[in-house]
Design a protein around this motif. Structure first.
Motif, short mmCIF file in Angstrom:
data_model
loop_
_atom_site.label_atom_id
_atom_site.label_comp_id
_atom_site.label_asym_id
_atom_site.label_seq_id
_atom_site.Cartn_x
_atom_site.Cartn_y
_atom_site.Cartn_z
N LEU A 191 -42.34 5.83 8.54
CA LEU A 191 -41.20 6.34 7.81
C LEU A 191 -41.55 6.61 6.57
O LEU A 191 -42.51 6.22 5.81
CB LEU A 191 -40.12 5.42 7.99
CG LEU A 191 -39.52 4.91 9.13
CD1 LEU A 191 -38.72 3.59 9.42
CD2 LEU A 191 -38.98 5.95 9.99
N ARG B 146 -29.12 13.68 8.08
CA ARG B 146 -29.14 12.97 9.61
C ARG B 146 -28.78 13.92 10.86
O ARG B 146 -29.65 13.34 11.98
CB ARG B 146 -27.70 12.23 9.63
CG ARG B 146 -27.65 11.01 8.70
CD ARG B 146 -28.50 9.84 9.30
NE ARG B 146 -27.67 9.32 10.38
CZ ARG B 146 -28.12 9.15 11.53
NH1 ARG B 146 -29.45 10.07 11.71
NH2 ARG B 146 -27.51 8.76 12.58
N THR C 58 -36.76 8.79 6.93
CA THR C 58 -37.13 9.91 7.79
C THR C 58 -38.41 9.54 8.31
O THR C 58 -39.40 9.20 7.66
CB THR C 58 -37.11 11.36 6.88
OG1 THR C 58 -36.01 11.54 6.22
CG2 THR C 58 -37.37 12.57 7.69
N GLY D 66 -30.95 2.18 10.02
CA GLY D 66 -30.33 3.38 9.96
C GLY D 66 -28.83 3.32 10.08
O GLY D 66 -28.06 4.18 9.03
N THR E 103 -37.06 0.80 11.21
CA THR E 103 -36.17 1.78 12.20
C THR E 103 -34.79 1.49 12.72
O THR E 103 -34.34 2.32 13.11
CB THR E 103 -37.27 2.11 13.60
OG1 THR E 103 -37.35 0.93 14.18
CG2 THR E 103 -38.62 2.54 13.08
N ILE F 4 -33.32 8.82 10.33
CA ILE F 4 -32.66 7.87 11.10
C ILE F 4 -31.41 7.38 10.34
O ILE F 4 -30.67 6.50 10.87
CB ILE F 4 -33.59 6.77 11.42
CG1 ILE F 4 -34.03 6.04 10.31
CG2 ILE F 4 -34.83 7.35 12.21
CD1 ILE F 4 -34.85 4.62 10.37
#
Length: 387
Positions: free
Chosen positions: A210, A325, A347, A296, A293, A330
């Motif tokens: 990420l 988005r 991202t 978000g 992850t 995320i």
């Protein structure tokens, strides 16, 4: 950093005709989550970024202070004997305010020598990445070294906050300086703004593939103007009407009572702070238990709260978040004090070009000025660069 070190040294030599005694630097910061909670004694979760301010500094043998920078043509001069908040203004209030504030935390300004300082930076100004705290923190660690003061990093964060509150006139909390001074690579600072307890929490962005994409809308803001101050006053009023010393003393179970006691606007301001505090706690827990992850939805909810309840977003920020988005980030939210500045989008690495292109295209289609997009990484806090 080598380029900034070189330009700061060259700037010092050009303005003052000699080499500096040393170079010190401090980073800007991005707030992952926890907006407008700091001055409500709440929780914040920022991290230092790999954009820094470098201070080249040398001592004088008299009482004079001279400050200059790459972003202003003037060199400001002031005697230590005249160093009061009332005598400060403009950009120089940041470094000079730190010198004054150190005097409030134990430095004997009647005996310390004067100094010369040149400031250079690649922290964007007005983007919500705390270019001001980077200046304050770099100057604070520099003067702590050369004046041989015994002040730890949490105390220097308070010095920077006092400088910003009194010398600059911005009613900000302690988050920005804490992140700039305490940050570490691949970690964020989980800060309790009441106790000032700070804990470094691993982010794990690299391991998860990420990136944190900054979307600088280039819509300028200034914390010393009315919007920020009015939000703070509304929070203080809400706490008073709820019978607590600060909104930190409330949680989501108090929202029903708040809805009965407060007018609509004050209630929404209070609701943002209460729910944002909970989102910070949830983000830290989620990082520990599930990894990056999974955060978000918390970032998304934070933006909605700032947009609708705290009303500090602008159309450019809302568009940046919406398009990021929709293009694969995320989670996304505005960051910083609001009324302009930057959004962040967590991202996947492979989608950074896709998100960047989509946001740039959307801004053009709406007739907005082109945004500046770049990735930041969690970096180490303030430090001496060289002897």
């Amino acid at each position: 950093m080598s380029d900034l070190n070189h330009t700061a040294t060259a700037g010092f030599e050009s303005r003052f005709g000699q080499s500096p005694a040393g170079l010190w630097s401090a980073p800007g910061r991005v707030n992952l989550i926890g907006e407008h909670t700091d001055y409500n004694d709440g929780f914040v979760f920022p991290f230092a970024i790999d954009r820094r301010t470098v201070v080249a500094l040398g001592l004088r043998t008299d009482r004079l202070i001279r400050v200059a920078s790459s972003f202003a043509e003037d060199t400001v001069e002031l005697s230590l004997d005249d160093l009061t908040p009332e005598n400060l203004g403009g950009w120089s209030a940041y470094p000079l305010g730190v010198a004054w504030a150190l005097g409030q935390f134990g430095a004997d300004l009647a005996v310390v020598p004067g100094f010369e300082v040149f400031i250079d930076s690649d922290v964007p100004i007005g983007a919500g990445l705390s270019s001001s705290a980077a200046i304050e923190s770099a100057v604070a660690v520099a003067l702590t070294d050369v004046w041989e003061l015994e002040l730890d990093r949490p105390m220097l964060a308070r010095v920077g906050q006092l400088a910003e509150n009194r010398a600059v006139g911005a009613p900000t909390g302690i988050m920005d300086q804490s992140a700039s001074l305490l940050g570490r690579a691949d970690a964020a600072v989980f800060l309790d703004c009441r106790s000032l307890d700070a804990e470094l929490i691993p982010l794990g962005f690299d391991a998860a593939g990420l990136e944190l994409l900054i979307i600088d809308t280039r819509v300028s803001h200034a914390h010393s103007t009315g919007g920020y101050a009015s939000r703070r006053a509304s929070c203080e009023n809400g706490a008073r009407l709820m019978g607590v010393s600060s909104l930190r003393d409330l949680d989501v179970n108090d929202l029903a009572r708040a809805g009965e006691l407060l007018d609509d606007e004050t209630f929404r301001r209070v609701r943002h702070v209460i729910t944002e505090n909970q989102r910070v706690l949830d983000t830290v827990r989620t990082l520990r238990e599930e990894g990056p992850t999974a955060i978000g939805a918390l970032l998304d909810a934070s933006h909605v709260s700032m947009r609708d309840d705290f009303e500090i977003s602008v159309p450019e920020l809302d568009l940046a978040v919406e398009v990021a988005r929709a293009s694969g980030a995320i989670g996304a939210r505005m960051t910083g004090g609001g009324f302009g500045g930057a959004a962040i989008a967590l991202t996947p690495h492979a989608l950074v070009p896709v998100v960047s292109a989509a946001v740039t295209s959307a801004f053009a289609a709406r007739g907005f000025g082109a945004p500046d997009l770049f990735v930041v990484r969690a970096a180490d806090g303030a430090a001496r660069e060289q002897a």
